[in-house]
Design a protein around this motif. Structure first.
Motif, PDB file in Angstrom:
ATOM      1  N   MET A   4      16.611  35.022   3.725  1.00  0.00           N
ATOM      2  CA  MET A   4      16.386  36.208   4.544  1.00  0.00           C
ATOM      3  C   MET A   4      17.626  37.087   4.483  1.00  0.00           C
ATOM      4  N   TYR A   5      17.413  38.393   4.352  1.00  0.00           N
ATOM      5  CA  TYR A   5      18.493  39.364   4.252  1.00  0.00           C
ATOM      6  C   TYR A   5      18.323  40.442   5.312  1.00  0.00           C
ATOM      7  N   PRO A   6      19.372  41.184   5.590  1.00  0.00           N
ATOM      8  CA  PRO A   6      19.255  42.283   6.554  1.00  0.00           C
ATOM      9  C   PRO A   6      18.207  43.314   6.104  1.00  0.00           C
ATOM     10  N   HIS A   7      17.766  44.113   7.040  1.00  0.00           N
ATOM     11  CA  HIS A   7      16.812  45.197   6.793  1.00  0.00           C
ATOM     12  C   HIS A   7      15.461  44.670   6.315  1.00  0.00           C
ATOM     13  N   ASN A   8      15.049  43.520   6.848  1.00  0.00           N
ATOM     14  CA  ASN A   8      13.744  42.912   6.552  1.00  0.00           C
ATOM     15  C   ASN A   8      13.525  42.621   5.072  1.00  0.00           C
ATOM     16  N   ARG A   9      14.583  42.233   4.375  1.00  0.00           N
ATOM     17  CA  ARG A   9      14.447  41.859   2.967  1.00  0.00           C
ATOM     18  C   ARG A   9      14.410  40.343   2.855  1.00  0.00           C
ATOM     19  N   SER A 125      21.855  15.472   9.463  1.00  0.00           N
ATOM     20  CA  SER A 125      21.138  15.519  10.732  1.00  0.00           C
ATOM     21  C   SER A 125      21.119  16.921  11.334  1.00  0.00           C
ATOM     22  N   ASN A 126      21.962  17.807  10.826  1.00  0.00           N
ATOM     23  CA  ASN A 126      22.020  19.147  11.401  1.00  0.00           C
ATOM     24  C   ASN A 126      21.561  20.176  10.381  1.00  0.00           C
ATOM     25  N   SER A 127      20.319  20.042   9.895  1.00  0.00           N
ATOM     26  CA  SER A 127      19.810  20.944   8.860  1.00  0.00           C
ATOM     27  C   SER A 127      19.654  22.362   9.381  1.00  0.00           C
ATOM     28  N   ARG A 128      19.443  22.524  10.703  1.00  0.00           N
ATOM     29  CA  ARG A 128      19.323  23.873  11.268  1.00  0.00           C
ATOM     30  C   ARG A 128      20.619  24.642  11.063  1.00  0.00           C
ATOM     31  N   THR A 129      21.747  23.990  11.282  1.00  0.00           N
ATOM     32  CA  THR A 129      23.042  24.626  11.051  1.00  0.00           C
ATOM     33  C   THR A 129      23.194  24.965   9.580  1.00  0.00           C
ATOM     34  N   ALA A 130      22.759  24.059   8.701  1.00  0.00           N
ATOM     35  CA  ALA A 130      22.859  24.308   7.264  1.00  0.00           C
ATOM     36  C   ALA A 130      22.046  25.532   6.872  1.00  0.00           C
ATOM     37  N   SER A 131      20.857  25.700   7.448  1.00  0.00           N
ATOM     38  CA  SER A 131      20.033  26.862   7.129  1.00  0.00           C
ATOM     39  C   SER A 131      20.704  28.152   7.569  1.00  0.00           C
ATOM     40  N   PHE A 132      21.295  28.142   8.762  1.00  0.00           N
ATOM     41  CA  PHE A 132      22.010  29.323   9.217  1.00  0.00           C
ATOM     42  C   PHE A 132      23.185  29.619   8.302  1.00  0.00           C
ATOM     43  N   HIS A 133      23.838  28.549   7.825  1.00  0.00           N
ATOM     44  CA  HIS A 133      24.979  28.734   6.924  1.00  0.00           C
ATOM     45  C   HIS A 133      24.530  29.410   5.632  1.00  0.00           C
ATOM     46  N   ALA A 134      23.411  28.942   5.050  1.00  0.00           N
ATOM     47  CA  ALA A 134      22.903  29.543   3.812  1.00  0.00           C
ATOM     48  C   ALA A 134      22.520  30.997   4.048  1.00  0.00           C
ATOM     49  N   GLU A 135      21.949  31.295   5.215  1.00  0.00           N
ATOM     50  CA  GLU A 135      21.572  32.678   5.516  1.00  0.00           C
ATOM     51  C   GLU A 135      22.809  33.554   5.633  1.00  0.00           C
ATOM     52  N   ALA A 136      23.857  33.028   6.256  1.00  0.00           N
ATOM     53  CA  ALA A 136      25.102  33.791   6.390  1.00  0.00           C
ATOM     54  C   ALA A 136      25.716  34.061   5.022  1.00  0.00           C
ATOM     55  N   ILE A 137      25.660  33.078   4.139  1.00  0.00           N
ATOM     56  CA  ILE A 137      26.191  33.264   2.787  1.00  0.00           C
ATOM     57  C   ILE A 137      25.380  34.342   2.067  1.00  0.00           C
ATOM     58  N   ALA A 138      24.041  34.250   2.156  1.00  0.00           N
ATOM     59  CA  ALA A 138      23.183  35.225   1.487  1.00  0.00           C
ATOM     60  C   ALA A 138      23.449  36.628   2.014  1.00  0.00           C
ATOM     61  N   THR A 139      23.678  36.755   3.308  1.00  0.00           N
ATOM     62  CA  THR A 139      23.979  38.059   3.882  1.00  0.00           C
ATOM     63  C   THR A 139      25.258  38.612   3.299  1.00  0.00           C
ATOM     64  N   GLY A 140      26.233  37.715   3.056  1.00  0.00           N
ATOM     65  CA  GLY A 140      27.490  38.143   2.464  1.00  0.00           C
ATOM     66  C   GLY A 140      27.327  38.587   1.018  1.00  0.00           C
ATOM     67  N   VAL A 141      26.411  37.965   0.302  1.00  0.00           N
ATOM     68  CA  VAL A 141      26.184  38.305  -1.100  1.00  0.00           C
ATOM     69  C   VAL A 141      25.441  39.629  -1.223  1.00  0.00           C
ATOM     70  N   PHE A 142      24.420  39.812  -0.390  1.00  0.00           N
ATOM     71  CA  PHE A 142      23.583  40.991  -0.479  1.00  0.00           C
ATOM     72  C   PHE A 142      23.499  41.666   0.888  1.00  0.00           C
ATOM     73  N   PRO A 143      24.529  42.410   1.282  1.00  0.00           N
ATOM     74  CA  PRO A 143      24.525  43.054   2.609  1.00  0.00           C
ATOM     75  C   PRO A 143      23.461  44.128   2.714  1.00  0.00           C
TER      76      PRO A 143
END
Length: 143
Positions: A4-9, A125-143
């Motif tokens: 998931m990326y900003p601006h509904n992308r 055991s904390n896959s929810r945190t991992a998902s947020f981490h991947a989303e934060a990384i993706a946001t950094g790659v494609f703002p």
């Protein structure tokens, strides 16, 4: 995998080694879609206006990968930067390479791939945190 990326992308990625996939990528937008293939080194692109072909030069020797000769563009860019005394390319700065690497590593972690080289093992055991981490990384790659 969905990113998931900003601006509904959003990006949806399907990879497998269990069967042959068509090696195509699609980009969908409000005015239509674009198809490129093969994904790892595209030579064809289909747009609403038709198909464009971008053939590669024939290699002088046998190569290990389909369209491997396309890697020459990366090698040419590296040489160009080195000749100019630059340590990185404006086309692909280190920061972008690092973010993409982190995203790929996190994606592998989320599907259960462990790398012995990792100094710190993260808890599954904390896959929810991992998902947020991947989303934060993706946001950094494609703002």
């Amino acid at each position: 995998m969905s990113l998931m990326y900003p601006h509904n992308r959003m990006a949806s990625i399907l990879l497998t080694t269990k069967c042959d996939l068509p090696n195509e990528a699609y980009v969908f937008g409000t005015l239509g879609h674009i198809k490129i293939w093969p994904v790892h080194c595209p030579t064809h692109m289909q747009t609403p206006n038709g198909i464009e072909e971008h053939p590669l030069h024939a290699p002088d020797m046998r190569l290990n990968y389909l369209n491997g000769i396309g890697l020459r563009f990366e090698a040419q860019e590296v040489r160009k930067c080195l000749v100019k005394g630059r340590l990185q390319s404006n086309k692909m700065p280190h920061s972008e390479t690092e973010l993409l690497s982190k995203l790929m590593h996190q994606s592998a972690f989320e599907i259960g791939v462990d790398f012995e080289e990792d100094e710190k093992k993260q808890s599954r055991s904390n896959s929810r945190t991992a998902s947020f981490h991947a989303e934060a990384i993706a946001t950094g790659v494609f703002p």
